[in-house]
Scaffold this active site. Structure first.
Site, short mmCIF file in Angstrom:
data_model
loop_
_atom_site.label_atom_id
_atom_site.label_comp_id
_atom_site.label_asym_id
_atom_site.label_seq_id
_atom_site.Cartn_x
_atom_site.Cartn_y
_atom_site.Cartn_z
N LEU A 14 31.51 40.47 45.41
CA LEU A 14 32.83 40.06 44.93
C LEU A 14 33.86 40.16 46.06
O LEU A 14 34.66 41.08 46.11
CB LEU A 14 33.27 40.92 43.74
N HIS A 15 33.81 39.20 46.98
CA HIS A 15 34.83 39.13 48.03
C HIS A 15 36.02 38.36 47.46
O HIS A 15 36.09 38.11 46.26
CB HIS A 15 34.27 38.50 49.31
N LEU A 16 36.97 37.98 48.27
CA LEU A 16 38.26 37.46 47.78
C LEU A 16 38.16 36.26 46.84
O LEU A 16 38.76 36.27 45.77
CB LEU A 16 39.17 37.13 48.97
#
Length: 87
Positions: A14-16
């Site tokens: 769950l990156h940006l």
């Protein structure tokens, strides 16, 4: 209150971008939406909270929805996560 465990399938976790998609999806509902990962609880409607949880690919989180549209919110978020959050 309803909850369900789901495994994050995004190759980069769950990156940006996927965190933003998750938050945008969560904000469509009136319910209070959080998720638990290990001992931490994060607000699913806050991008910073989601990013701060440091969720990686293959990690299992437990979504918790509480409120008038909790069933719909849980179903929509589980579906979004299982479909890769746009990736």
């Amino acid at each position: 209150m309803v909850s369900q465990k789901v495994t994050v399938k995004n190759p980069t976790g769950l990156h940006l971008r996927p965190a933003g998609i998750l938050c945008k999806e969560a904000m469509q509902f009136k319910s209070h939406i959080t998720f638990r990962y290990r001992e931490n609880t994060a607000n699913a409607k806050s991008v910073l909270s989601v990013l701060g949880a440091c969720i990686k690919s293959g990690d299992e989180i437990e979504l918790v929805c509480e409120g008038e549209d909790e069933q719909e919110a849980l179903a929509a978020l589980v579906n979004a996560i299982e479909n890769g959050l746009g990736e």
